[in-house]
Design an enzyme around this catalytic site. Structure first.
Site, PDB file in Angstrom:
ATOM      1  N   ARG A  91       0.852  -1.189   0.000  1.00  0.00           N
ATOM      2  CA  ARG A  91       0.000   0.000   0.000  1.00  0.00           C
ATOM      3  C   ARG A  91       0.885   1.236   0.000  1.00  0.00           C
ATOM      4  O   ARG A  91       1.946   1.226   0.638  1.00  0.00           O
ATOM      5  CB  ARG A  91      -0.898   0.061   1.258  1.00  0.00           C
ATOM      6  N   ASN A 107      11.958   1.369   3.429  1.00  0.00           N
ATOM      7  CA  ASN A 107      11.252   0.469   2.515  1.00  0.00           C
ATOM      8  C   ASN A 107      12.270  -0.421   1.796  1.00  0.00           C
ATOM      9  O   ASN A 107      13.385   0.001   1.505  1.00  0.00           O
ATOM     10  CB  ASN A 107      10.473   1.285   1.478  1.00  0.00           C
ATOM     11  N   HIS A 109      12.870  -2.455  -1.648  1.00  0.00           N
ATOM     12  CA  HIS A 109      12.322  -2.485  -3.012  1.00  0.00           C
ATOM     13  C   HIS A 109      13.176  -3.400  -3.895  1.00  0.00           C
ATOM     14  O   HIS A 109      14.406  -3.291  -3.887  1.00  0.00           O
ATOM     15  CB  HIS A 109      12.290  -1.073  -3.603  1.00  0.00           C
ATOM     16  N   SER A 136      17.009  -2.431  -3.301  1.00  0.00           N
ATOM     17  CA  SER A 136      17.334  -1.140  -2.677  1.00  0.00           C
ATOM     18  C   SER A 136      16.602  -1.050  -1.354  1.00  0.00           C
ATOM     19  O   SER A 136      15.458  -1.493  -1.227  1.00  0.00           O
ATOM     20  CB  SER A 136      16.871   0.023  -3.559  1.00  0.00           C
ATOM     21  N   ASP A 145       8.800   5.020  -4.001  1.00  0.00           N
ATOM     22  CA  ASP A 145      10.109   4.384  -4.229  1.00  0.00           C
ATOM     23  C   ASP A 145      11.203   5.376  -4.614  1.00  0.00           C
ATOM     24  O   ASP A 145      12.092   5.066  -5.420  1.00  0.00           O
ATOM     25  CB  ASP A 145       9.997   3.297  -5.329  1.00  0.00           C
TER      26      ASP A 145
END
Ligand code: GRF
Length: 214
Positions: A91, A107, A109, A136, A145
């Site tokens: 989300r 985060n 990724h 990453s 991102d």
């Protein structure tokens, strides 16, 4: 020990890698809360295997994105969370919550950002005949991102490799690099200063690892 929240949506293999590292004292922190937006995520089962406190916040039950975000924020504040890890959390959080947790939300990724933000990264790597792929880990900013990059792990794409194999190898390096970076953040070696990632007590100016032998 920093209080860590891990947000998931699916399998939760990265959650498990973090929980495992915490249980072996490889991370100077503990997962005190797992939040899933998907009640049938397999990651919830993994969380329970590690006796982690788990919350399901089903986005379908909220009229707007802000109401969903407010519920997430309420839990993070209530649990006094010091580091939020988005590990396969599918989300997009809005800028209010992201700004509140600036420098405290990271985060994971599956691409070498800024290449391939968004979905289907393995597919894009194969279609474009890229010879490198990777992961990453970045601080979360309101743009998808696109926050300051903390670390990257690179692999070489093999000849005729399919998405499944690529995904498996990407997962393997995620499971190694993510817990390591979380620990570096927990002990204060990595932090965000305004919009710049800083590395303390060593000469690292960027954290890029090649996993070319994997
Ligand atoms: C990972 O590959 C992560 O990079 C991406 O989603 C996947 C989640 O896997 N954002 P898991 O749920 O941790 O197994």
């Amino acid at each position: 020990m920093k209080k860590i929240a891990v947000l998931i949506s699916g399998s939760g293999s990265n959650l498990e890698a973090i929980a495992d590292a915490c249980s072996k004292n490889k991370i100077n922190g503990e997962i005190t809360c797992v939040i899933s937006n998907n009640s049938s995520a397999y990651g919830i089962k993994r969380a329970k295997n590690y006796n982690l406190k788990t919350f399901v916040v089903d986005h379908n039950l909220f009229g707007t994105r802000s109401e969903f975000d407010n519920e997430i924020e309420k839990i993070l504040i209530g649990e006094e969370i010091q580091l939020v890890v988005l590990a396969g959390f599918m989300r997009v959080l809005n800028k209010e919550i992201v700004n509140k947790f600036s420098g405290k939300m990271i985060n994971l990724h599956p691409s070498l950002l800024p290449l391939y933000p968004g979905l289907n990264t393995h597919d894009k790597v194969i279609k474009n005949n890229d010879c490198e792929h990777g992961i990453s880990i970045h601080y979360v900013s309101p743009e998808l991102d696109a926050g300051p990059i903390i670390a990257q792990g690179r692999i070489k794409v093999r000849k005729n490799e399919d998405i499944k194999d690529l995904e498996k190898r990407i997962h393997q390096i995620e499971h190694r690099l993510l817990p390591e970076i979380i620990n570096e953040i927990c002990i204060g070696n990595i932090y965000l200063d305004k919009k710049t990632v800083k590395f303390k007590n060593n000469n690292i100016t960027n954290y890029i690892k090649n996993f070319y032998d994997e």
